[in-house]
Design a protein around this motif. Sequence first.
Motif, PDB file in Angstrom:
ATOM      1  N   GLY A 104       0.808  -1.215   0.000  1.00  0.00           N
ATOM      2  CA  GLY A 104       0.000   0.000   0.000  1.00  0.00           C
ATOM      3  C   GLY A 104       0.837   1.259   0.000  1.00  0.00           C
ATOM      4  N   THR A 105       0.161   2.379  -0.011  1.00  0.00           N
ATOM      5  CA  THR A 105       0.830   3.682   0.020  1.00  0.00           C
ATOM      6  C   THR A 105       0.700   4.264   1.425  1.00  0.00           C
ATOM      7  OG1 THR A 105      -1.214   4.715  -0.764  1.00  0.00           O
ATOM      8  CG2 THR A 105       0.429   4.148  -2.412  1.00  0.00           C
ATOM      9  N   GLN A 106       1.815   4.653   1.986  1.00  0.00           N
ATOM     10  CA  GLN A 106       1.837   5.163   3.360  1.00  0.00           C
ATOM     11  C   GLN A 106       1.705   6.680   3.357  1.00  0.00           C
ATOM     12  OE1 GLN A 106       5.293   3.950   5.494  1.00  0.00           O
ATOM     13  NE2 GLN A 106       4.642   4.848   7.441  1.00  0.00           N
ATOM     14  N   LYS A 107       0.697   7.178   4.041  1.00  0.00           N
ATOM     15  CA  LYS A 107       0.494   8.619   4.134  1.00  0.00           C
ATOM     16  C   LYS A 107       1.374   9.195   5.239  1.00  0.00           C
ATOM     17  CE  LYS A 107      -4.325   8.205   2.666  1.00  0.00           C
ATOM     18  NZ  LYS A 107      -5.743   8.428   3.039  1.00  0.00           N
ATOM     19  N   PRO A 108       1.680  10.507   5.160  1.00  0.00           N
ATOM     20  CA  PRO A 108       2.502  11.121   6.209  1.00  0.00           C
ATOM     21  C   PRO A 108       1.870  10.945   7.584  1.00  0.00           C
ATOM     22  CG  PRO A 108       2.284  12.584   4.308  1.00  0.00           C
ATOM     23  CD  PRO A 108       1.362  11.441   4.073  1.00  0.00           C
ATOM     24  N   GLY A 109       2.666  10.516   8.542  1.00  0.00           N
ATOM     25  CA  GLY A 109       2.190  10.319   9.900  1.00  0.00           C
ATOM     26  C   GLY A 109       1.438   9.020  10.112  1.00  0.00           C
ATOM     27  N   GLU A 110       1.380   8.178   9.082  1.00  0.00           N
ATOM     28  CA  GLU A 110       0.654   6.912   9.174  1.00  0.00           C
ATOM     29  C   GLU A 110       1.658   5.770   9.233  1.00  0.00           C
ATOM     30  OE1 GLU A 110      -3.184   5.104   6.853  1.00  0.00           O
ATOM     31  OE2 GLU A 110      -1.454   5.651   5.644  1.00  0.00           O
ATOM     32  N   SER A 111       1.406   4.806  10.101  1.00  0.00           N
ATOM     33  CA  SER A 111       2.309   3.654  10.200  1.00  0.00           C
ATOM     34  C   SER A 111       2.104   2.742   9.020  1.00  0.00           C
ATOM     35  CB  SER A 111       2.047   2.888  11.504  1.00  0.00           C
ATOM     36  OG  SER A 111       0.743   2.315  11.481  1.00  0.00           O
ATOM     37  N   GLN A 112       3.115   1.923   8.731  1.00  0.00           N
ATOM     38  CA  GLN A 112       3.047   1.013   7.594  1.00  0.00           C
ATOM     39  C   GLN A 112       1.935  -0.010   7.759  1.00  0.00           C
ATOM     40  OE1 GLN A 112       4.967   1.267   4.813  1.00  0.00           O
ATOM     41  NE2 GLN A 112       3.708  -0.352   3.933  1.00  0.00           N
ATOM     42  N   ASN A 113       1.712  -0.435   9.007  1.00  0.00           N
ATOM     43  CA  ASN A 113       0.705  -1.465   9.261  1.00  0.00           C
ATOM     44  C   ASN A 113      -0.713  -0.965   9.025  1.00  0.00           C
ATOM     45  OD1 ASN A 113       2.678  -3.307   9.943  1.00  0.00           O
ATOM     46  ND2 ASN A 113       2.630  -2.765  12.123  1.00  0.00           N
ATOM     47  N   SER A 114      -0.919   0.338   9.178  1.00  0.00           N
ATOM     48  CA  SER A 114      -2.270   0.879   9.016  1.00  0.00           C
ATOM     49  C   SER A 114      -2.592   1.233   7.569  1.00  0.00           C
ATOM     50  CB  SER A 114      -2.437   2.123   9.898  1.00  0.00           C
ATOM     51  OG  SER A 114      -1.512   3.136   9.495  1.00  0.00           O
ATOM     52  N   ALA A 115      -1.623   1.190   6.661  1.00  0.00           N
ATOM     53  CA  ALA A 115      -1.858   1.525   5.256  1.00  0.00           C
ATOM     54  C   ALA A 115      -2.733   0.462   4.597  1.00  0.00           C
ATOM     55  CB  ALA A 115      -0.523   1.645   4.512  1.00  0.00           C
ATOM     56  N   THR A 116      -3.653   0.918   3.746  1.00  0.00           N
ATOM     57  CA  THR A 116      -4.521  -0.009   3.018  1.00  0.00           C
ATOM     58  C   THR A 116      -3.684  -0.776   2.002  1.00  0.00           C
ATOM     59  OG1 THR A 116      -6.394   1.502   3.254  1.00  0.00           O
ATOM     60  CG2 THR A 116      -6.549  -0.202   1.555  1.00  0.00           C
ATOM     61  N   SER A 117      -3.711  -2.091   2.103  1.00  0.00           N
ATOM     62  CA  SER A 117      -2.876  -2.916   1.226  1.00  0.00           C
ATOM     63  C   SER A 117      -3.451  -4.322   1.150  1.00  0.00           C
ATOM     64  CB  SER A 117      -1.438  -2.976   1.753  1.00  0.00           C
ATOM     65  OG  SER A 117      -1.400  -3.676   2.994  1.00  0.00           O
ATOM     66  N   LEU A 118      -2.960  -5.085   0.195  1.00  0.00           N
ATOM     67  CA  LEU A 118      -3.366  -6.480   0.087  1.00  0.00           C
ATOM     68  C   LEU A 118      -2.876  -7.292   1.279  1.00  0.00           C
ATOM     69  CD1 LEU A 118      -2.743  -7.221  -3.712  1.00  0.00           C
ATOM     70  CD2 LEU A 118      -4.954  -7.112  -2.555  1.00  0.00           C
ATOM     71  N   ARG A 119      -1.655  -7.026   1.684  1.00  0.00           N
ATOM     72  CA  ARG A 119      -1.076  -7.818   2.768  1.00  0.00           C
ATOM     73  C   ARG A 119      -1.876  -7.662   4.061  1.00  0.00           C
ATOM     74  NH1 ARG A 119       5.184  -7.558   2.632  1.00  0.00           N
ATOM     75  NH2 ARG A 119       4.820  -8.932   0.849  1.00  0.00           N
ATOM     76  N   SER A 120      -2.484  -6.494   4.270  1.00  0.00           N
ATOM     77  CA  SER A 120      -3.270  -6.283   5.492  1.00  0.00           C
ATOM     78  C   SER A 120      -4.550  -7.106   5.516  1.00  0.00           C
ATOM     79  CB  SER A 120      -3.613  -4.797   5.628  1.00  0.00           C
ATOM     80  OG  SER A 120      -4.490  -4.388   4.573  1.00  0.00           O
TER      81      SER A 120
END
Length: 903
Positions: free
Chosen positions: A762-778
Amino acid sequence: MLQNVRETPLAASLKEKVTRKVPKDLEGLQVYLSHDLWVRNHNWSPEQEWNTFQKNKTESQLAPLEVQRWVFGSVDQKTLLSEIGGQQPETNPEQTAAESESTSEQPVPEQTAKSDSKASDKQQKPESWSFNAFQDFFSDQKKHRSKLSENQRSDKLVALQELSTWDNLAGWNAAILWATISPATAIEALPVLEKVALDQTNASPNKSGNDPGKPDQRAVSEAMQHAALNAISLVLSQADAIPLETRTKLSQRLQRPDLSVEQRSELYLTLARFMSPASIPSLDRSLEISEQSTIAPKQLRRAALQACILHGHWFHSEQGQPDHPEGIQTFNPEEWPANIMQVRWDTDAEMRWNFGYWAALIHHSDAETILISQLRDADRTVQIKAIEHLGMMRSETALQVLKEYAARPAENLRVAAAKGLSSWGPMHLIPLKNDTSSAVRLEVAWGLGKTPTAESALHLRSLINDRSSQVQSTVIQAISDWPDDLAVPLLLDGIQEGIYKTRRQSILQLVDRTGLGGSISIEASHQERVAAVNDLVQSGRLPGSFWGQLMQQGLKTNQEVNQGRTAELQSYFQTLINQPRESAEYQQAYQELANISPAEVKVLEKLIRETSIEIPGEIYTDLLADLSPEYAALNQLTSPHINDRREAAQQLFVSSQNISLNPVVVARLRKLMAHEQDRLVWRIVMSSVEKDNYEEAAQLALLAINHNWPDIRILGCEYFGSHGLPQYAIWLLPLLDDKNHSVQLAAIQAIGQCHNPIAISGTQKPGESQNSATSLRSLMTHSNRRVRFETVVALSRLGDFAGMQELLRLSNDTHISTRKEAVREMGNSGQTRFVEPLIQMAWTERNNTTLKEILSSLDKLVPESERPASLNPQLDQSDRAKIWMNWWQSQHSGQGSRLFTGR
């Protein structure tokens, strides 16, 4: 220091004891040829063979291996390496390096390269050979311009000639290959070929001996004997005179009563290239179907008729006319078996349609009557083939029949008619290029490709942006042998107007032809591609003398919209968008544009698309609505009545079936659909643009995935998934969190088709953790089982190791339905890493439906040219699984070649 010392002559008795050594540069080829690996090419046809040899005769090329009746297979690479490494041959001082071609060292797998890196300084790595490497040794058939030069061609033959002097398996194989790829130069190999084909014992091959210089007395396989017979036939067909002794040996062999069906079949085909079928012993008995005699086995009967067809190509084909001063021969009853006309009523459908083909090929006086009667045959295949074969008849009756079938409602009849009409020239194919069936248009593209003329190029140009991606791809393939001045303009059109795959094909062929165009981005926008192509044309480096001619003819077909008229239309258009509606200038310009032709409407649409300012609505609602039914339908879409809007959407859909909607229409459509809430209208509209891959259509789909109705969002996902461009994945990522599971599943599936690895994490927004990014792996831990499964499938398509490992785990699930679905998706993933575990599963799987799915997935992942030669769909599933396992063990059992095990 000793290079100037004269060589001391050896006594004759001592010379005899010196073992011949293989030249250093031929070690790899010698070891590879020291195996009995001949297999039948099940895709061989007499027509393809004849066409290939005629083409290669004019262009002085080696005959490609893939068109031969018998081909040399493959062998375990690990065994080869050990065999080559164990030999330490010394170059014979009497032989020079100039007599042979050095073969390039094959790349080794990364793991092997690392382990051997220390030893590379002490000992040079031996050559490794495989079927692909063997083909590359002679010619690279994949590239359009990669034809061997005269010197290269000579060096390749010298390598085989050198090895053919050895009296062992490698020498015999070299002689067969030499005669197969260049029969006109291989008359010297005839004694060796006769020895292998007629004198050697027929048995299963043993392992190679270690001494390459010692005469080999081992038995050879029946396949190798048949390959030698085929080679003898090719040599004699090209020879100025046929040795009587050889001809007698072959004829006498046919008179033996203990011959197998396979041997007798091969001898029929062997003799047919230089003997009339009537003089081939026992061939007439194989065709006999009288009640008093025993009918021959089907395989033998088909081979006998195939021999007649093969003889017809070599002695009666129109393509051979320049080589025969007498011209095309007419039917001579004494040349053919006396009972051959009985085949017309054979119970075997394949025999019947092949008989019709033979009659047309040899110009039988009743050929037209035979084919027309076959149009009423009880077997559908015979009917279809008869239509195709009527194209070989040069008569007005045949032409009228083909035209009649080209207008039939049944698609398969129109496809067959298009094949038949292709031999009559472009003018008879042109009416079919707008057929509603993509299969018909595809045959039209192939047919036009047979005639490299300006007329064909002009009409192929209109198929470059066909709605069917297969038709577009066929156009590029069909012109692969065209001269540059005709092909290059079409390739440039393919770069500009084609879909993603077509653009890729066009750029690859353009670079192959000219060395130019490699910097053009396949993923660039239409405007950027047009600009890049224009820059390339204006550079003057392309063979574009035909470009102007093609453009000029194209403009003529569009009712002569010349530059002066285009400038006039542009002036009127500028007046409309810049002057107030009440002004006299506006009214005059409006009246002029209200009477333009359909071709000029295209010019007006081009002006609209290139204008950056807002276009007044009345141009769409008043002016264009009276000129084009598509814009009238757009007007109707603004109706408050739902039935009117559905009718308008249906009108757009009907228009889109013949030719894609103009981007201007779609851009206007997007604005109108922004407030549309009827799901049926949306479904019809999306069906109208589902095959169109341009920016305006993508923007309409983007509007759909942001709609408040879930099923409309699904329509947008399906559009993006069908086209699969990487940038679409970014637009789809927010839908991974959609509250509706159906939308969520559609988004996951579409992202898997977009081939953009950014979706994995997924794409990580500023101030957002990698785990909270919308992605397939999540989503791999999602509570919904279906969401988890589709996520694993999408990750596997994107090459994610964790996803592939999880899909492999699911393929071993205890539930049969889960195993089947996982296996199916492994095949659809395109990841060749799944080949090995699939083969292992096939070996142990006991459920028939799951095994069927495994074999289907293997067919999807392994290209047809690389599959086991003995693989046949008619075999039992367990036999096919065994063939796959043997194939894998023979090709990929080396340590560095394991693809994927999931462990």
